[in-house]
Scaffold this active site. Structure first.
Site, PDB file in Angstrom:
ATOM      1  N   ASP A   6       0.857  -1.186   0.000  1.00 18.46           N
ATOM      2  CA  ASP A   6       0.000   0.000   0.000  1.00 18.46           C
ATOM      3  C   ASP A   6       0.895   1.239   0.000  1.00 18.46           C
ATOM      4  O   ASP A   6       1.388   1.651  -1.041  1.00 18.46           O
ATOM      5  CB  ASP A   6      -0.885  -0.118   1.248  1.00 18.46           C
ATOM      6  CG  ASP A   6      -1.921   0.962   1.377  1.00 18.46           C
ATOM      7  OD1 ASP A   6      -2.485   1.370   0.362  1.00 18.46           O
ATOM      8  OD2 ASP A   6      -2.189   1.388   2.518  1.00 18.46           O
ATOM      9  N   LYS A  54      -1.172  -1.658  -4.605  1.00 15.42           N
ATOM     10  CA  LYS A  54      -1.978  -0.436  -4.755  1.00 15.42           C
ATOM     11  C   LYS A  54      -1.024   0.702  -5.076  1.00 15.42           C
ATOM     12  O   LYS A  54      -0.681   1.499  -4.204  1.00 15.42           O
ATOM     13  CB  LYS A  54      -2.712  -0.131  -3.446  1.00 15.42           C
ATOM     14  CG  LYS A  54      -3.877  -1.032  -3.147  1.00 15.42           C
ATOM     15  CD  LYS A  54      -4.798  -0.412  -2.095  1.00 15.42           C
ATOM     16  CE  LYS A  54      -4.430  -0.823  -0.722  1.00 15.42           C
ATOM     17  NZ  LYS A  54      -5.419  -0.416   0.311  1.00 15.42           N
ATOM     18  N   ARG A  56     -10.096 -13.157   6.652  1.00 18.37           N
ATOM     19  CA  ARG A  56      -8.891 -13.788   6.088  1.00 18.37           C
ATOM     20  C   ARG A  56      -9.230 -15.083   5.355  1.00 18.37           C
ATOM     21  O   ARG A  56      -8.501 -15.502   4.471  1.00 18.37           O
ATOM     22  CB  ARG A  56      -7.885 -14.123   7.207  1.00 18.37           C
ATOM     23  CG  ARG A  56      -7.290 -12.922   7.902  1.00 18.37           C
ATOM     24  CD  ARG A  56      -6.080 -13.352   8.741  1.00 18.37           C
ATOM     25  NE  ARG A  56      -5.734 -12.353   9.741  1.00 18.37           N
ATOM     26  CZ  ARG A  56      -4.989 -11.278   9.508  1.00 18.37           C
ATOM     27  NH1 ARG A  56      -4.531 -11.054   8.304  1.00 18.37           N
ATOM     28  NH2 ARG A  56      -4.699 -10.433  10.475  1.00 18.37           N
TER      29      ARG A  56
HETATM   30  P1  5GP Z   1       2.008  -0.437   3.723  1.00 13.45           P
HETATM   31  O1  5GP Z   1       3.063  -0.398   4.776  1.00 13.45           O
HETATM   32  O2  5GP Z   1       2.517  -0.784   2.348  1.00 13.45           O
HETATM   33  O3  5GP Z   1       1.146   0.792   3.733  1.00 13.45           O
HETATM   34  O4  5GP Z   1       0.980  -1.525   4.148  1.00 13.45           O
HETATM   35  C1  5GP Z   1       1.212  -2.862   4.063  1.00 13.45           C
HETATM   36  C2  5GP Z   1       0.360  -3.592   5.070  1.00 13.45           C
HETATM   37  O5  5GP Z   1      -0.845  -2.863   5.361  1.00 13.45           O
HETATM   38  C3  5GP Z   1      -0.080  -4.901   4.490  1.00 13.45           C
HETATM   39  O6  5GP Z   1       0.828  -5.891   4.849  1.00 13.45           O
HETATM   40  C4  5GP Z   1      -1.432  -5.085   5.115  1.00 13.45           C
HETATM   41  O7  5GP Z   1      -1.287  -5.674   6.369  1.00 13.45           O
HETATM   42  C5  5GP Z   1      -1.958  -3.693   5.326  1.00 13.45           C
HETATM   43  N1  5GP Z   1      -2.849  -3.234   4.232  1.00 13.45           N
HETATM   44  C6  5GP Z   1      -2.601  -2.296   3.303  1.00 13.45           C
HETATM   45  N2  5GP Z   1      -3.641  -2.131   2.473  1.00 13.45           N
HETATM   46  C7  5GP Z   1      -4.565  -3.031   2.869  1.00 13.45           C
HETATM   47  C8  5GP Z   1      -5.866  -3.387   2.372  1.00 13.45           C
HETATM   48  O8  5GP Z   1      -6.405  -2.856   1.377  1.00 13.45           O
HETATM   49  N3  5GP Z   1      -6.500  -4.365   3.044  1.00 13.45           N
HETATM   50  C9  5GP Z   1      -5.966  -4.988   4.135  1.00 13.45           C
HETATM   51  N4  5GP Z   1      -6.688  -5.946   4.698  1.00 13.45           N
HETATM   52  N5  5GP Z   1      -4.755  -4.690   4.630  1.00 13.45           N
HETATM   53  C10 5GP Z   1      -4.055  -3.728   3.985  1.00 13.45           C
HETATM   54 MG    MG Z   2      -4.425  -6.276   8.877  1.00 13.74          MG
END
Ligand code: 5GP
Ligand code: MG
Length: 218
Positions: A104, A132, A166
Protein backbone atom coordinates in the site's frame (compact mmCIF):
# COMPACT_ATOMS: atom_id res chain seq x y z
CA UNK A 1 -27.94 -13.62 10.92
CA UNK A 2 -24.78 -11.79 9.87
CA UNK A 3 -22.67 -13.72 7.38
CA UNK A 4 -19.07 -13.27 6.40
CA UNK A 5 -20.08 -11.87 3.04
CA UNK A 6 -22.50 -9.10 4.05
CA UNK A 7 -20.11 -6.19 3.63
CA UNK A 8 -18.09 -7.48 0.67
CA UNK A 9 -18.02 -7.12 -3.11
CA UNK A 10 -15.86 -9.54 -5.09
CA UNK A 11 -12.86 -7.85 -6.67
CA UNK A 12 -10.81 -10.86 -7.77
CA UNK A 13 -12.33 -14.34 -7.93
CA UNK A 14 -10.78 -17.45 -6.48
CA UNK A 15 -10.14 -18.88 -9.97
CA UNK A 16 -8.42 -15.69 -11.12
CA UNK A 17 -6.19 -15.79 -8.05
CA UNK A 18 -5.27 -19.45 -8.53
CA UNK A 19 -4.36 -18.90 -12.20
CA UNK A 20 -2.21 -15.94 -11.38
CA UNK A 21 -0.48 -17.61 -8.43
CA UNK A 22 0.45 -20.51 -10.72
CA UNK A 23 1.92 -18.05 -13.24
CA UNK A 24 3.93 -16.27 -10.55
CA UNK A 25 5.24 -19.59 -9.19
CA UNK A 26 6.26 -20.73 -12.66
CA UNK A 27 8.07 -17.49 -13.26
CA UNK A 28 9.91 -17.67 -9.94
CA UNK A 29 10.80 -21.32 -10.62
CA UNK A 30 12.46 -20.28 -13.89
CA UNK A 31 14.20 -17.23 -12.42
CA UNK A 32 15.51 -19.19 -9.42
CA UNK A 33 16.28 -22.54 -11.02
CA UNK A 34 19.46 -24.07 -9.55
CA UNK A 35 19.29 -21.69 -6.58
CA UNK A 36 17.87 -22.13 -3.12
CA UNK A 37 15.75 -19.08 -2.32
CA UNK A 38 14.51 -18.33 1.16
CA UNK A 39 10.91 -17.11 1.16
CA UNK A 40 10.26 -14.62 3.93
CA UNK A 41 6.59 -13.99 4.44
CA UNK A 42 4.93 -11.15 6.23
CA UNK A 43 2.34 -12.37 8.68
CA UNK A 44 -0.41 -12.50 8.88
CA UNK A 45 -1.61 -11.20 5.51
CA UNK A 46 0.79 -13.23 3.35
CA UNK A 47 0.12 -16.67 4.80
CA UNK A 48 -2.42 -18.02 2.30
CA UNK A 49 -0.62 -16.53 -0.69
CA UNK A 50 2.65 -18.13 0.45
CA UNK A 51 0.98 -21.51 0.96
CA UNK A 52 -0.43 -21.54 -2.58
CA UNK A 53 2.68 -20.01 -4.14
CA UNK A 54 5.19 -22.53 -2.78
CA UNK A 55 2.95 -25.48 -3.66
CA UNK A 56 3.17 -24.40 -7.28
CA UNK A 57 6.96 -24.08 -7.36
CA UNK A 58 9.08 -26.62 -9.17
CA UNK A 59 12.28 -25.71 -7.27
CA UNK A 60 13.39 -26.36 -3.70
CA UNK A 61 12.90 -23.51 -1.24
CA UNK A 62 12.99 -22.63 2.44
CA UNK A 63 10.44 -20.57 4.36
CA UNK A 64 10.58 -18.07 7.21
CA UNK A 65 8.03 -15.71 8.74
CA UNK A 66 8.23 -12.20 10.10
CA UNK A 67 5.49 -10.09 11.59
CA UNK A 68 4.82 -6.49 10.72
CA UNK A 69 2.16 -4.24 12.12
CA UNK A 70 1.09 -1.05 10.42
CA UNK A 71 -2.70 -1.16 10.17
CA UNK A 72 -2.95 -1.40 13.93
CA UNK A 73 -6.52 -0.21 14.11
CA UNK A 74 -8.47 -1.72 11.26
CA UNK A 75 -7.92 0.70 8.39
CA UNK A 76 -5.91 3.49 9.92
CA UNK A 77 -2.73 3.92 7.90
CA UNK A 78 0.57 4.36 9.67
CA UNK A 79 4.14 4.93 8.60
CA UNK A 80 5.29 3.68 11.97
CA UNK A 81 5.85 0.03 11.12
CA UNK A 82 7.22 -2.49 13.53
CA UNK A 83 9.03 -5.49 12.09
CA UNK A 84 9.68 -8.34 14.44
CA UNK A 85 12.11 -10.70 12.82
CA UNK A 86 12.99 -13.56 15.10
CA UNK A 87 14.27 -15.69 12.29
CA UNK A 88 15.71 -19.12 12.83
CA UNK A 89 17.62 -19.02 9.55
CA UNK A 90 20.89 -17.19 9.18
CA UNK A 91 20.17 -14.68 6.43
CA UNK A 92 23.73 -13.74 5.63
CA UNK A 93 24.49 -14.48 2.00
CA UNK A 94 20.98 -15.81 1.28
CA UNK A 95 18.88 -15.09 -1.79
CA UNK A 96 15.58 -13.92 -0.37
CA UNK A 97 12.10 -13.59 -1.84
CA UNK A 98 9.82 -11.48 0.31
CA UNK A 99 6.17 -12.53 0.03
CA UNK A 100 3.50 -9.94 0.83
CA UNK A 101 -0.27 -10.04 0.60
CA UNK A 102 -0.58 -6.37 -0.33
CA UNK A 103 1.63 -3.32 -0.72
CA UNK A 104 0.00 0.00 0.00
CA UNK A 105 2.07 2.98 1.20
CA UNK A 106 5.28 0.94 0.97
CA UNK A 107 6.41 1.70 4.53
CA UNK A 108 6.22 -1.91 5.70
CA UNK A 109 8.36 -3.07 2.82
CA UNK A 110 10.95 -0.34 3.24
CA UNK A 111 11.28 -1.26 6.91
CA UNK A 112 11.68 -4.92 6.06
CA UNK A 113 14.26 -4.11 3.40
CA UNK A 114 16.23 -2.25 6.02
CA UNK A 115 16.13 -5.30 8.30
CA UNK A 116 17.26 -7.58 5.45
CA UNK A 117 20.14 -5.30 4.57
CA UNK A 118 21.28 -5.30 8.19
CA UNK A 119 21.26 -9.09 8.12
CA UNK A 120 23.48 -9.00 5.04
CA UNK A 121 21.36 -11.00 2.63
CA UNK A 122 23.00 -11.59 -0.74
CA UNK A 123 20.01 -10.18 -2.65
CA UNK A 124 16.26 -10.05 -2.51
CA UNK A 125 13.17 -9.67 -4.60
CA UNK A 126 9.64 -8.86 -3.54
CA UNK A 127 6.56 -10.82 -4.57
CA UNK A 128 3.14 -9.42 -3.71
CA UNK A 129 -0.29 -10.68 -4.60
CA UNK A 130 -1.82 -7.21 -4.59
CA UNK A 131 -0.31 -3.82 -5.26
CA UNK A 132 -1.98 -0.44 -4.76
CA UNK A 133 0.49 1.79 -6.64
CA UNK A 134 -1.69 4.89 -6.30
CA UNK A 135 -1.36 4.73 -2.50
CA UNK A 136 2.44 4.62 -2.47
CA UNK A 137 4.17 7.11 -0.17
CA UNK A 138 7.73 5.77 -0.43
CA UNK A 139 9.58 4.07 -3.27
CA UNK A 140 9.43 0.32 -2.72
CA UNK A 141 10.97 -2.25 -5.07
CA UNK A 142 8.38 -4.80 -6.23
CA UNK A 143 9.40 -7.55 -8.65
CA UNK A 144 6.50 -9.98 -8.96
CA UNK A 145 2.96 -8.56 -8.79
CA UNK A 146 -0.24 -10.59 -8.93
CA UNK A 147 -2.76 -7.79 -9.43
CA UNK A 148 -2.73 -4.03 -9.32
CA UNK A 149 -5.83 -2.70 -7.62
CA UNK A 150 -7.17 0.79 -7.01
CA UNK A 151 -6.98 2.41 -3.58
CA UNK A 152 -9.78 0.42 -1.94
CA UNK A 153 -9.70 -1.62 1.25
CA UNK A 154 -9.27 -5.25 0.22
CA UNK A 155 -10.00 -8.30 2.35
CA UNK A 156 -9.83 -12.05 1.89
CA UNK A 157 -7.22 -14.63 0.88
CA UNK A 158 -5.24 -13.82 4.04
CA UNK A 159 -6.07 -10.12 4.31
CA UNK A 160 -8.20 -9.00 7.23
CA UNK A 161 -10.33 -6.23 8.56
CA UNK A 162 -10.16 -6.35 12.38
CA UNK A 163 -8.88 -9.95 12.08
CA UNK A 164 -11.88 -11.13 10.07
CA UNK A 165 -12.30 -12.10 6.39
CA UNK A 166 -8.89 -13.79 6.09
CA UNK A 167 -10.62 -17.05 5.22
CA UNK A 168 -12.35 -15.82 2.05
CA UNK A 169 -10.99 -17.72 -0.96
CA UNK A 170 -11.32 -14.56 -3.09
CA UNK A 171 -10.37 -10.90 -2.73
CA UNK A 172 -13.23 -8.59 -1.87
CA UNK A 173 -13.57 -4.89 -1.39
CA UNK A 174 -15.03 -3.98 1.96
CA UNK A 175 -18.21 -1.96 1.55
CA UNK A 176 -17.88 1.84 1.67
CA UNK A 177 -20.08 1.96 4.77
CA UNK A 178 -17.78 -0.38 6.63
CA UNK A 179 -14.69 1.19 5.17
CA UNK A 180 -15.85 4.81 5.47
CA UNK A 181 -14.54 5.60 1.99
CA UNK A 182 -16.09 6.00 -1.44
CA UNK A 183 -15.93 2.98 -3.73
CA UNK A 184 -14.08 3.42 -7.04
CA UNK A 185 -15.09 1.37 -10.07
CA UNK A 186 -13.74 -2.15 -10.30
CA UNK A 187 -10.37 -1.82 -11.97
CA UNK A 188 -8.13 -4.82 -11.51
CA UNK A 189 -5.07 -5.23 -13.66
CA UNK A 190 -2.66 -8.12 -14.14
CA UNK A 191 0.64 -6.33 -14.71
CA UNK A 192 3.44 -7.72 -16.84
CA UNK A 193 6.24 -9.16 -14.78
CA UNK A 194 8.57 -6.29 -14.12
CA UNK A 195 11.79 -8.30 -14.23
CA UNK A 196 13.15 -11.02 -16.43
CA UNK A 197 15.54 -13.74 -15.41
CA UNK A 198 18.57 -11.56 -14.68
CA UNK A 199 20.39 -11.75 -11.36
CA UNK A 200 18.51 -9.88 -8.64
CA UNK A 201 20.10 -6.95 -6.90
CA UNK A 202 19.38 -5.40 -3.54
CA UNK A 203 18.17 -2.07 -4.76
CA UNK A 204 16.39 -2.60 -8.02
CA UNK A 205 15.45 -0.03 -10.60
CA UNK A 206 12.05 1.69 -10.29
CA UNK A 207 9.20 -0.12 -12.02
CA UNK A 208 8.47 0.92 -15.58
CA UNK A 209 5.30 0.87 -17.58
CA UNK A 210 4.93 -0.96 -20.88
CA UNK A 211 6.39 2.00 -22.77
CA UNK A 212 9.44 1.89 -20.51
CA UNK A 213 8.61 5.13 -18.68
CA UNK A 214 9.47 5.26 -15.02
CA UNK A 215 6.36 4.93 -12.89
CA UNK A 216 5.84 7.77 -10.46
CA UNK A 217 4.43 7.03 -7.04
CA UNK A 218 3.14 9.77 -4.85
P1 5GP B 1 2.01 -0.44 3.72
O1 5GP B 1 3.06 -0.40 4.78
O2 5GP B 1 2.52 -0.78 2.35
O3 5GP B 1 1.15 0.79 3.73
O4 5GP B 1 0.98 -1.52 4.15
C1 5GP B 1 1.21 -2.86 4.06
C2 5GP B 1 0.36 -3.59 5.07
O5 5GP B 1 -0.84 -2.86 5.36
C3 5GP B 1 -0.08 -4.90 4.49
O6 5GP B 1 0.83 -5.89 4.85
C4 5GP B 1 -1.43 -5.08 5.12
O7 5GP B 1 -1.29 -5.67 6.37
C5 5GP B 1 -1.96 -3.69 5.33
N1 5GP B 1 -2.85 -3.23 4.23
C6 5GP B 1 -2.60 -2.30 3.30
N2 5GP B 1 -3.64 -2.13 2.47
C7 5GP B 1 -4.57 -3.03 2.87
C8 5GP B 1 -5.87 -3.39 2.37
O8 5GP B 1 -6.40 -2.86 1.38
N3 5GP B 1 -6.50 -4.36 3.04
C9 5GP B 1 -5.97 -4.99 4.14
N4 5GP B 1 -6.69 -5.95 4.70
N5 5GP B 1 -4.76 -4.69 4.63
C10 5GP B 1 -4.05 -3.73 3.99
MG1 MG C 1 -4.43 -6.28 8.88
Amino acid sequence: METLFDNCRVLISSDEIQDRVRELAQRISVDYSDRNPLFITLLKGGFIFLADLVRNLSIPCEIEFVTASSYRDGMQRSADVEISAHLKSDLEGREVIVVEGIIDTGHTLVNLMHTLSEQRVKNYRVCTLLDKPSAREVEAPVHYVGFEIPDVFAVGYGLDFMERYRNLSYIAELSPTTAGVSAPERNVKRPDFSVSSGAPVILDQPRRDQQGNERKHR
